[in-house]
Design a protein around this motif. Structure first.
Motif, PDB file in Angstrom:
ATOM      1  N   PHE A  79       0.833  -1.208   0.000  1.00 16.81           N
ATOM      2  CA  PHE A  79       0.000   0.000   0.000  1.00 16.81           C
ATOM      3  C   PHE A  79       0.868   1.259   0.000  1.00 16.81           C
ATOM      4  CE2 PHE A  79      -3.398  -2.748   2.069  1.00 16.81           C
ATOM      5  CZ  PHE A  79      -4.182  -2.795   0.928  1.00 16.81           C
ATOM      6  N   LYS A  80       1.962   1.213   0.771  1.00 14.58           N
ATOM      7  CA  LYS A  80       2.849   2.374   0.854  1.00 14.58           C
ATOM      8  C   LYS A  80       3.442   2.702  -0.512  1.00 14.58           C
ATOM      9  CE  LYS A  80       7.057   1.940   2.474  1.00 14.58           C
ATOM     10  NZ  LYS A  80       8.199   1.757   3.408  1.00 14.58           N
ATOM     11  N   PHE A  81       3.949   1.676  -1.193  1.00 16.09           N
ATOM     12  CA  PHE A  81       4.584   1.904  -2.489  1.00 16.09           C
ATOM     13  C   PHE A  81       3.566   2.359  -3.545  1.00 16.09           C
ATOM     14  CE2 PHE A  81       8.182  -1.282  -1.386  1.00 16.09           C
ATOM     15  CZ  PHE A  81       8.896  -0.260  -0.778  1.00 16.09           C
ATOM     16  N   VAL A  82       2.376   1.763  -3.526  1.00 14.01           N
ATOM     17  CA  VAL A  82       1.341   2.164  -4.479  1.00 14.01           C
ATOM     18  C   VAL A  82       0.917   3.609  -4.223  1.00 14.01           C
ATOM     19  CG1 VAL A  82      -1.076   1.785  -5.146  1.00 14.01           C
ATOM     20  CG2 VAL A  82       0.492  -0.161  -4.932  1.00 14.01           C
ATOM     21  N   ALA A  83       0.816   3.987  -2.938  1.00 14.84           N
ATOM     22  CA  ALA A  83       0.434   5.363  -2.605  1.00 14.84           C
ATOM     23  C   ALA A  83       1.478   6.356  -3.088  1.00 14.84           C
ATOM     24  CB  ALA A  83       0.246   5.496  -1.098  1.00 14.84           C
ATOM     25  N   LYS A  84       2.759   6.002  -2.928  1.00 10.19           N
ATOM     26  CA  LYS A  84       3.826   6.892  -3.403  1.00 10.19           C
ATOM     27  C   LYS A  84       3.762   7.052  -4.918  1.00 10.19           C
ATOM     28  CE  LYS A  84       7.335   6.197   0.215  1.00 10.19           C
ATOM     29  NZ  LYS A  84       7.350   7.617   0.619  1.00 10.19           N
ATOM     30  N   ALA A  85       3.561   5.933  -5.599  1.00 11.98           N
ATOM     31  CA  ALA A  85       3.495   5.981  -7.062  1.00 11.98           C
ATOM     32  C   ALA A  85       2.278   6.778  -7.523  1.00 11.98           C
ATOM     33  CB  ALA A  85       3.445   4.558  -7.623  1.00 11.98           C
ATOM     34  N   ALA A  86       1.123   6.533  -6.875  1.00 16.06           N
ATOM     35  CA  ALA A  86      -0.104   7.230  -7.266  1.00 16.06           C
ATOM     36  C   ALA A  86       0.035   8.738  -7.072  1.00 16.06           C
ATOM     37  CB  ALA A  86      -1.280   6.689  -6.449  1.00 16.06           C
ATOM     38  N   GLN A  87       0.671   9.111  -5.954  1.00 14.71           N
ATOM     39  CA  GLN A  87       0.856  10.540  -5.689  1.00 14.71           C
ATOM     40  C   GLN A  87       1.766  11.169  -6.738  1.00 14.71           C
ATOM     41  OE1 GLN A  87       2.867  11.444  -1.993  1.00 14.71           O
ATOM     42  NE2 GLN A  87       1.964  13.490  -1.889  1.00 14.71           N
ATOM     43  N   ALA A  88       2.838  10.484  -7.069  1.00 17.87           N
ATOM     44  CA  ALA A  88       3.790  11.028  -8.040  1.00 17.87           C
ATOM     45  C   ALA A  88       3.173  11.129  -9.449  1.00 17.87           C
ATOM     46  CB  ALA A  88       5.030  10.150  -8.091  1.00 17.87           C
ATOM     47  N   LEU A  89       2.280  10.185  -9.751  1.00 20.15           N
ATOM     48  CA  LEU A  89       1.691  10.139 -11.092  1.00 20.15           C
ATOM     49  C   LEU A  89       0.362  10.895 -11.171  1.00 20.15           C
ATOM     50  CD1 LEU A  89       2.387   6.355 -11.807  1.00 20.15           C
ATOM     51  CD2 LEU A  89       3.599   8.313 -12.799  1.00 20.15           C
ATOM     52  N   GLY A  90      -0.088  11.402 -10.013  1.00 19.54           N
ATOM     53  CA  GLY A  90      -1.334  12.159 -10.007  1.00 19.54           C
ATOM     54  C   GLY A  90      -2.578  11.290 -10.140  1.00 19.54           C
ATOM     55  N   ILE A  91      -2.439   9.993  -9.850  1.00 16.91           N
ATOM     56  CA  ILE A  91      -3.579   9.094  -9.956  1.00 16.91           C
ATOM     57  C   ILE A  91      -4.491   9.304  -8.740  1.00 16.91           C
ATOM     58  CG2 ILE A  91      -4.285   6.658  -9.976  1.00 16.91           C
ATOM     59  CD1 ILE A  91      -1.568   6.060 -11.294  1.00 16.91           C
ATOM     60  N   GLY A  92      -5.781   9.459  -8.993  1.00 15.44           N
ATOM     61  CA  GLY A  92      -6.725   9.632  -7.889  1.00 15.44           C
ATOM     62  C   GLY A  92      -6.822  11.049  -7.393  1.00 15.44           C
ATOM     63  N   ALA A  93      -5.978  11.935  -7.902  1.00 14.26           N
ATOM     64  CA  ALA A  93      -6.036  13.336  -7.471  1.00 14.26           C
ATOM     65  C   ALA A  93      -7.181  14.060  -8.190  1.00 14.26           C
ATOM     66  CB  ALA A  93      -4.704  14.021  -7.763  1.00 14.26           C
ATOM     67  N   GLU A  94      -7.844  14.953  -7.476  1.00 18.49           N
ATOM     68  CA  GLU A  94      -8.942  15.690  -8.096  1.00 18.49           C
ATOM     69  C   GLU A  94      -8.417  16.881  -8.886  1.00 18.49           C
ATOM     70  OE1 GLU A  94     -11.865  16.690  -5.196  1.00 18.49           O
ATOM     71  OE2 GLU A  94     -12.114  14.624  -4.527  1.00 18.49           O
TER      72      GLU A  94
END
Length: 306
Positions: free
Chosen positions: A291-306
């Motif tokens: 979960f930690k690694f996926v969250a870091k990747a998602a944040q960096a890639l802007g996935i899930g961001a509004e």
């Protein structure tokens, strides 16, 4: 408040002498009915005799306690099953299991045989698993269980000449981590003891002055706490010479490397950041890392961001 075990039934493996004997005597002194399991072999696992186990039973009975002897080889599941059946026939429950039985076949990895390696794993790792497996459904059904596996600084940190022993002693920690999750809803708590004590397995490894401080009686209080009703769970409690501490497995916060930089060269260049201890945590389950690694990747890639 005094910790007692009235009405509880405990199985202690390797209880004919050393640490196991001390654990068993103290459990009995505090009200537990105790199964004294001991194959009665030499420190390297050869031979067998019921003499030591019967002597501990006699000590407990002389002090007014209840105990029975059992000579099961913990590496053989059918013998372990028979031991648990004997316990159930005698007392009808199993509340506490202390996995203490062990052998040594110390040699450098280059000189040690695979047969010796396997035997050490069979006794320490599979011996613990066999005993836990034979008790598990009983503890689930009664919704109560306190299990201790015995790990070692040799497994946690390494010790020359003990690759086999160290592998087994880390193996029981891995088993503990998952058993804690599977046993939680049944009030089964599982912990690990990392003892430092002067027993026949440590003779000749330390000067006598140190051995005089490292008596088993100074380790047993840690076991008594780990199998008490209000025990913690998923804890590695270290004990020796009157000292007590906890070992934790820590993971650094780490970093995310962008696409195109996920290379060994970039890992080398960012090694200080990857190993930075600030923000490190003791994770409680394997999934937390993912979960930690996926969250870091998602944040960096802007996935899930509004």
């Amino acid at each position: 408040m005094t910790i007692r075990y009235d009405g509880k039934v405990a199985i202690v493996t390797g209880a004919g002498q050393g640490l196991g004997r001390c654990h068993a005597l103290e459990l009995a002194a505090r009200g537990a009915r105790v199964v004294i399991n001991d194959l009665g072999g030499a420190a390297d696992g050869t031979g067998g005799s019921s003499e030591a186990a019967l002597a501990v039973v006699a000590e407990i009975e002389a002090a007014g306690g209840e105990a029975i002897a059992n000579g099961a080889n913990v590496a053989k599941y059918d013998e372990v099953e028979a031991m648990v059946k004997q316990t159930m026939d005698q007392w009808g429950r199993v509340d506490i299991l202390v996995n203490n039985a062990g052998i040594l076949r110390d040699k450098s990895f280059a000189k040690g045989s695979l047969d010796d390696f396997k035997m050490v794993l069979d006794v320490h790792l599979m011996g613990s698993i066999n005993c836990i497996k034979a008790c598990w459904d009983i503890m689930r059904a009664q919704e109560y269980g306190r299990i201790v596996v015995t790990t070692s600084s040799s497994g946690l940190y390494g010790n020359f000449g003990q690759t086999n022993y160290g592998a087994a002693k880390m193996g029981v920690v891995g088993a503990m981590n998952t058993l804690v999750q599977e046993g939680a809803k049944y009030n089964i708590k599982v912990n690990a003891l990392a003892p430092t004590a002067a027993t026949r397995m440590t003779e000749g490894l330390m000067p006598q002055e140190a051995l005089d401080l490292l008596v088993p009686e100074k380790v047993t209080p840690a076991v008594l706490y780990l199998v008490s009703e209000d025990a913690p769970t998923r804890t590695i409690l270290c004990a020796g010479a009157g000292g007590y501490s906890v070992t934790r497995m820590i993971e650094t916060e780490g970093i995310y490397l962008p696409e195109g930089e996920q290379t060994p060269e970039a890992i080398a260049a960012n090694w200080d950041a990857i190993t930075d201890p600030s923000g490190e945590k003791a994770l409680q389950a394997g999934g937390e890392q993912g979960f930690k690694f996926v969250a870091k990747a998602a944040q960096a890639l802007g996935i899930g961001a509004e």
